[in-house]
Design an enzyme around this catalytic site. Structure first.
Site, short mmCIF file in Angstrom:
data_model
loop_
_atom_site.label_atom_id
_atom_site.label_comp_id
_atom_site.label_asym_id
_atom_site.label_seq_id
_atom_site.Cartn_x
_atom_site.Cartn_y
_atom_site.Cartn_z
N LEU A 33 0.82 -1.22 0.00
CA LEU A 33 0.00 0.00 0.00
C LEU A 33 0.85 1.27 0.00
CD1 LEU A 33 -2.61 -1.20 2.66
CD2 LEU A 33 -2.70 -1.46 0.17
N HIS A 37 -3.49 4.37 -2.05
CA HIS A 37 -4.42 3.49 -1.33
C HIS A 37 -4.94 4.18 -0.06
CE1 HIS A 37 -1.83 0.34 -3.38
NE2 HIS A 37 -3.02 0.04 -3.82
N GLN A 61 -5.23 -11.94 -13.29
CA GLN A 61 -5.18 -10.69 -14.06
C GLN A 61 -3.77 -10.40 -14.58
OE1 GLN A 61 -6.57 -8.24 -10.56
NE2 GLN A 61 -5.12 -6.74 -11.34
N SER A 185 2.23 4.35 -7.41
CA SER A 185 1.97 2.98 -7.86
C SER A 185 2.87 2.04 -7.08
CB SER A 185 2.29 2.87 -9.35
OG SER A 185 2.44 1.51 -9.73
#
Ligand code: PAF
Length: 285
Positions: A33, A37, A61, A185
């Protein structure tokens, strides 16, 4: 703060909250995180009685040549961040808990998943939709919080929620940036010092594009070329895509005369980063 690794236990906790009439805000994550987030958690904290964060690196994914095995993971660090942010429950299942056997049914995104990241990451949005639908069914939140950095993901989840009648409100949250402009990110941790500096080219190219549009440019090709020109000034950058698409169906536009999403994906060394901006109100020239 509670931490649960099983669907059964999480359901039991959530049912107890429900019986007290409490509302649930949900922040789905793949962990590691960061402040992006945290901003989702803070918003969920403000708007709900209970906040649930899921931490699950969803294998379905990731493509075969992507970073599933190296994706950063640190549950203890995430636990501390969640605790400090006032999270009530972390749901951190194992892969076998979520996928005891290979799925025979998936959820697919069709046209919304055709371009941008969907074109470059085959099966990615099928994996995202399927896991988010599973998580919605497990957590049953009133509200779920998604960052605008993953703009295509957000558009697809909004549509999935509508099309499949999930009883959850999707709450979009703005991109959180480092002071120098880099969009936050978990993958930023892959960058070396030189690459971290080079990665600024994404936000720089987008801000040049935004200024051009604000100055009245409406030709999407001109905007595209400008973004390309700026990114190419950075030796460590390799363009994966530059897309200027309508904000609803995510299909390319030639003239910017409606709300658009300007989105880019760029490799900095081996790390693929994405960034974007939405233009929601377009004035005529
Ligand atoms: O955005 C992410 O972190 C993931 O795609 C999500 C929504 C948690 C699904 O795995």
């Amino acid at each position: 703060m509670l931490v649960s690794t099983t669907i059964k236990e999480s359901r039991r906790i959530i049912e107890a909250w429900r019986s007290e009439g409490l509302t649930i805000g949900f922040v789905p994550t793949m962990g590691y995180l960061h402040d992006g987030h945290k901003s989702l958690i803070e918003r969920a904290r403000l708007e709900n009685d209970k906040v649930v964060v899921s931490i699950f690196v969803n294998p379905i994914q990731f493509g075969p040549n992507e970073d599933l095995t190296t994706y950063p993971r640190d549950l203890e660090r995430d636990r501390q961040i969640c605790e400090a942010a006032g999270v009530d429950l972390i749901f951190a299942p194992s892969v076998t808990e979520m996928y005891p056997e290979k799925n025979l049914v998936y959820i697919d995104a069709l046209i919304l998943g055709d371009r941008l990241c969907g074109a470059k990451r085959e099966g990615h949005f099928r994996g995202v939709c399927t896991v988010v639908a599973k998580l919605f069914n497990i957590i049953t939140p009133e509200r779920a919080y998604f960052g605008e950095k993953d703009a295509q993901q957000l558009a697809i989840i909004e549509q999935m929620t509508k099309d499949l009648n999930f009883d959850v409100q999707i709450v979009p949250c703005p991109i959180v940036r480092e002071p120098d402009g880099l969009a936050m990110s978990s993958r930023n941790t892959y960058l070396s010092t030189g690459e971290r500096q080079a990665a600024l080219i994404l936000s720089k190219a987008l801000s040049v594009a935004k200024n051009l549009i604000n100055a009245g440019e409406r030709n999407a090709k001109v905007i595209y070329q400008k973004i390309e020109e700026v990114i190419k000034t950075e030796a460590l950058a390799r363009i994966d895509y530059i897309e200027i698409v309508d904000a609803k169906l995510l299909q390319p536009v030639t003239i910017i005369d409606q709300p658009v999403l300007v989105a880019i994906a760029v490799f900095i060394g081996k790390t693929r980063l994405i960034d974007n901006f939405f233009l929601r109100e377009v004035s005529s020239r």
